[in-house]
Design a protein around this motif. Structure first.
Motif, PDB file in Angstrom:
ATOM      1  N   CYS A  62       0.864  -1.180   0.000  1.00 33.60           N
ATOM      2  CA  CYS A  62       0.000   0.000   0.000  1.00 33.60           C
ATOM      3  C   CYS A  62       0.899   1.227   0.000  1.00 33.60           C
ATOM      4  O   CYS A  62       1.779   1.357   0.848  1.00 33.60           O
ATOM      5  CB  CYS A  62      -0.917   0.000   1.228  1.00 33.60           C
ATOM      6  N   CYS A  91       0.143   3.396   3.609  1.00 32.43           N
ATOM      7  CA  CYS A  91       0.560   2.902   4.933  1.00 32.43           C
ATOM      8  C   CYS A  91       1.808   2.020   4.838  1.00 32.43           C
ATOM      9  O   CYS A  91       2.351   1.594   5.857  1.00 32.43           O
ATOM     10  CB  CYS A  91      -0.581   2.155   5.627  1.00 32.43           C
ATOM     11  N   PHE A 112       0.400  -6.437   1.367  1.00 31.14           N
ATOM     12  CA  PHE A 112      -0.866  -7.167   1.407  1.00 31.14           C
ATOM     13  C   PHE A 112      -0.924  -8.190   0.277  1.00 31.14           C
ATOM     14  O   PHE A 112      -0.285  -8.006  -0.767  1.00 31.14           O
ATOM     15  CB  PHE A 112      -2.052  -6.206   1.211  1.00 31.14           C
ATOM     16  N   CYS A 166      -4.383  -0.205   0.133  1.00 29.09           N
ATOM     17  CA  CYS A 166      -5.239  -1.115   0.911  1.00 29.09           C
ATOM     18  C   CYS A 166      -6.624  -0.471   1.049  1.00 29.09           C
ATOM     19  O   CYS A 166      -6.779   0.738   0.867  1.00 29.09           O
ATOM     20  CB  CYS A 166      -4.609  -1.436   2.272  1.00 29.09           C
ATOM     21  N   CYS A 224      -6.877   2.449   3.719  1.00 29.07           N
ATOM     22  CA  CYS A 224      -6.356   3.750   3.276  1.00 29.07           C
ATOM     23  C   CYS A 224      -7.219   4.341   2.170  1.00 29.07           C
ATOM     24  O   CYS A 224      -7.412   5.556   2.104  1.00 29.07           O
ATOM     25  CB  CYS A 224      -4.905   3.607   2.796  1.00 29.07           C
TER      26      CYS A 224
END
Ligand SMILES: [Zn+2]
Length: 209
Positions: A123, A126, A130, A158, A161
């Protein structure tokens, strides 16, 4: 799946500039081998152009098919062998195409898969890794604000976010991009090859790391 749940790359990640297509030949060779060999057959193999320029990464199975077809020859081997009905085959680590293949400068299509690959399933807000299923694409400048669907305006994001950012620019949402999004270049491909091959010493002299 080109990136596994821990963000590691599998050979399929690179599989877009290869000669021919994954077809019946690949599945036929699979049938020669016992299921025990399945994971070995998925090990990454570096593919060199006829000029020794690294162009791709493929799986052992596909590399052996290319060798059997006379399209490529092994440059580096593992010490392992796989056995088919009549023969023992050394397992390739690096193969080279026998005929030169022109690789277009920008051979990567703008796609969700390639954006996730470029951003290494991370991501971009952040900075956590993932699985692909838990990532979406975010328009850095929202579409509602004239943001376009380009390499420079799309990033892996993600869901958390993405929700948090909503219809705002990163600045408005108080978010910072991990890095500036760029098109998928040859440089990106080389970096991925090094990531995939970092445990295999035999790749080093072709990738200069
Ligand atoms: Zn995030």
């Amino acid at each position: 799946m080109s990136v596994d749940s821990r963000g590691r790359y599998t050979p399929e990640a690179m599989g877009e500039v290869m000669p021919g297509s994954e077809g019946p030949a690949g599945s036929r060779s699979h049938n020669l081998l016992s299921p025990r060999r399945a994971s070995l057959m998925q090990e990454p193999v570096l593919v060199l152009n006829a000029t020794y320029e690294p162009i791709n990464v493929t799986a052992v199975r596909r590399a052996m098919v290319l060798m059997l077809k006379g399209v490529a020859q092994a440059e580096e081997m593992h010490n392992t062998e796989v056995h088919s009905a009549a023969h023992a085959h050394k397992v390739p680590s690096v193969i080279r195409l026998l005929a030169y293949r022109h690789i277009p400068q920008q051979s990567r299509a703008l796609s969700r898969k390639n954006i996730l690959l470029r951003d290494r399933n991370t991501c971009q807000f952040c900075v956590r890794v993932f699985p692909s299923s838990e990532l979406t694409l975010d328009h850095v400048v929202p579409r509602s604000r004239g943001g376009r669907s380009t390499w420079e305006n799309l990033v892996a994001c993600c869901y958390r976010c993405n929700n948090n950012k909503g219809d705002r620019t990163p600045e408005e949402a108080g978010l910072k991009l991990a890095r500036r999004p760029r098109p998928f270049t040859l440089h990106t491909s080389r970096q991925l090859m090094r990531l995939i091959g970092h445990r295999d010493e035999r790749w080093r002299k072709y990738l200069f790391y």
